[in-house]
Enzyme design. Sequence first.
Site, mmCIF file in Angstrom:
data_model
loop_
_atom_site.group_PDB
_atom_site.id
_atom_site.type_symbol
_atom_site.label_atom_id
_atom_site.label_comp_id
_atom_site.label_asym_id
_atom_site.label_seq_id
_atom_site.Cartn_x
_atom_site.Cartn_y
_atom_site.Cartn_z
ATOM 1 N N ASP A 55 0.812 -1.223 0.000
ATOM 2 C CA ASP A 55 0.000 0.000 0.000
ATOM 3 C C ASP A 55 0.842 1.269 0.000
ATOM 4 O O ASP A 55 0.456 2.290 0.569
ATOM 5 C CB ASP A 55 -0.976 0.007 1.197
ATOM 6 N N LYS A 108 1.797 1.962 -5.120
ATOM 7 C CA LYS A 108 2.351 1.359 -6.354
ATOM 8 C C LYS A 108 1.427 1.635 -7.532
ATOM 9 O O LYS A 108 1.878 1.981 -8.627
ATOM 10 C CB LYS A 108 2.522 -0.157 -6.169
ATOM 11 N N GLY A 163 -4.648 -4.418 -3.751
ATOM 12 C CA GLY A 163 -5.624 -3.375 -4.018
ATOM 13 C C GLY A 163 -4.831 -2.168 -4.451
ATOM 14 O O GLY A 163 -4.154 -1.551 -3.636
ATOM 15 N N HIS A 164 -4.835 -1.860 -5.730
ATOM 16 C CA HIS A 164 -4.031 -0.768 -6.264
ATOM 17 C C HIS A 164 -4.971 0.347 -6.712
ATOM 18 O O HIS A 164 -5.799 0.146 -7.603
ATOM 19 C CB HIS A 164 -3.151 -1.265 -7.425
ATOM 20 N N THR A 216 -5.762 -11.693 3.969
ATOM 21 C CA THR A 216 -6.896 -11.005 3.348
ATOM 22 C C THR A 216 -8.057 -11.982 3.097
ATOM 23 O O THR A 216 -9.096 -11.567 2.589
ATOM 24 C CB THR A 216 -6.478 -10.368 2.010
ATOM 25 N N GLN A 226 1.875 -6.362 -3.287
ATOM 26 C CA GLN A 226 2.435 -6.499 -1.941
ATOM 27 C C GLN A 226 3.798 -5.784 -1.887
ATOM 28 O O GLN A 226 3.970 -4.801 -2.573
ATOM 29 C CB GLN A 226 2.553 -7.975 -1.511
ATOM 30 N N ARG A 277 -9.730 -2.997 6.645
ATOM 31 C CA ARG A 277 -9.136 -2.959 7.990
ATOM 32 C C ARG A 277 -8.273 -1.715 8.160
ATOM 33 O O ARG A 277 -7.610 -1.287 7.216
ATOM 34 C CB ARG A 277 -8.216 -4.179 8.200
ATOM 35 N N LYS A 326 2.982 10.002 -0.697
ATOM 36 C CA LYS A 326 2.165 10.454 0.431
ATOM 37 C C LYS A 326 2.884 11.438 1.349
ATOM 38 O O LYS A 326 2.627 11.489 2.552
ATOM 39 C CB LYS A 326 1.615 9.240 1.200
#
Length: 419
Positions: A13, A16, A40-41, A126, A221, A300, A328
Amino acid sequence: MPAVIIVGTQWGDEGKGKIVDYCSKQADFVVRYQGGTNAGHTIVLGEKVFKLRLVPSGVFYGNKVLIGSGVVVDPEILIKEINTLTTSGVDVDLIVSGKAHVTLPYHPILDGSWDKARGRGKIGTTKRGIGPTYTDKISRRGIRVHDLVNNTYEERVRWNVRLANKILQYVLEVDHRLDVKEILQQCSRWSTGLQRYVGNVSQTINDAIEAKRNVLFEGAQATFLDIDHGTYPFVTSSNPIAGGACVGVGVGPTKIDQVLGICKAYTTRVGKGPFPTELDDDIGIHLQEIGKEFGTVTGRPRRCGWLDLNMIRYASMINGLTSLALTKLDVLNGLERLRICVGYRWRGENITSLPIYDMGSCEPIYVEFEGWETLLDGGKLCSEAKAYIAKIEEETGLQIDYISTGPKRVDTICRRSVW
Ligand code: GDP
Ligand code: IMO
Ligand code: MG
């Protein structure tokens, strides 16, 4: 005209998806090399937000996108994802490797039940069936995409479902029973649905590299979730590291030109496992809220902490990183003081390496920085942010090629292109 691998340097996370999308503007081919729907991209295009699980993040620039043999494919989710993209007007020019293994309905059920059975040693997966699909692959009883589309799966599916039901009943002692007839009907539907996408991914990518086209390898990942080099057993079941790109696509290491590591300006982790710089205070909550640090796949909350450069140095070594993308950075806005971990206190010594077997006993050694209120002033980074960035470059010996200051494409500073 290079071949570039994009890899996560922390626990996933890192952004990517955003950077793959950004770099895809100049790419011709974008290929996913491992993982499955645990990924989850997120790609933000104007008001639209896409959260991709299997289709490579390069799809929005009209590139050819490919799913390599190292990926585990949940056909139900892949077909839905293609439909969602197509409905949104995105052209999906996709090839899926026939060698990729298929996640079938018994895998997520086994995944959740195994993790529950671990009790206090729970990994916090997951529950998408990733571990059990790779288990079947390594145990040589898996179903491949080639089997699915050529209808050569029935006998093995029957055997696998019998085995799964025995494990559920006698080993894991859960009530759930799988219906083989229903699963076979689903397989038949998926076989038809996937047929037109199946092709030779290794050949296509090797030909593209030979023809000097731009190829991007998209990792899912990250380094510290790698089955060999991560914080085992709190890892995923594949090789997200750069070496995994060669295995998971079928290209030789001599064909790779650049390895871009994606590094969040702080650290997050979903699921269990050690995390030396984790924050249990208001700053941790600030990072979680401002960074919207909630799992893309499971929802989560992500655990948050300061940036740990021991991790980035380790990631640099394991992946052979050639440069970094820092993401970020804007999430740090408004914090009075910032910290970066530059070493550990471990067994009475100060170290700058990373004892991967014993990360839980490492105490971070921090350097402090002035924070900032406004990251950008007239498009230029503030001096405090420049100092923060310079320290990362100094400690890792890596140049930061991209700086991401928000989720959108326009929120990106490119200091040097990977192409
Ligand atoms: P991935 O799995 O590495 O692709 O990352 P995720 O998509 O799971 O999580 C990254 C999240 O941060 C997504 O919601 C992105 O839209 C968002 N994001 C990416 N880069 C930035 C950035 O520079 N600033 C902010 N505020 N958000 C970002
Ligand atoms: P992207 O590609 C963050 C974590 C899970 C769990 C462990 C094992 O979006 O960065 P698994 O289901 O793979 O067996 O779970 O790995 N995990 C991720 N954490 N980002 C991901 O993917 C992840 N994929 C798996 O939370 O701790
Ligand atoms: Mg993610």
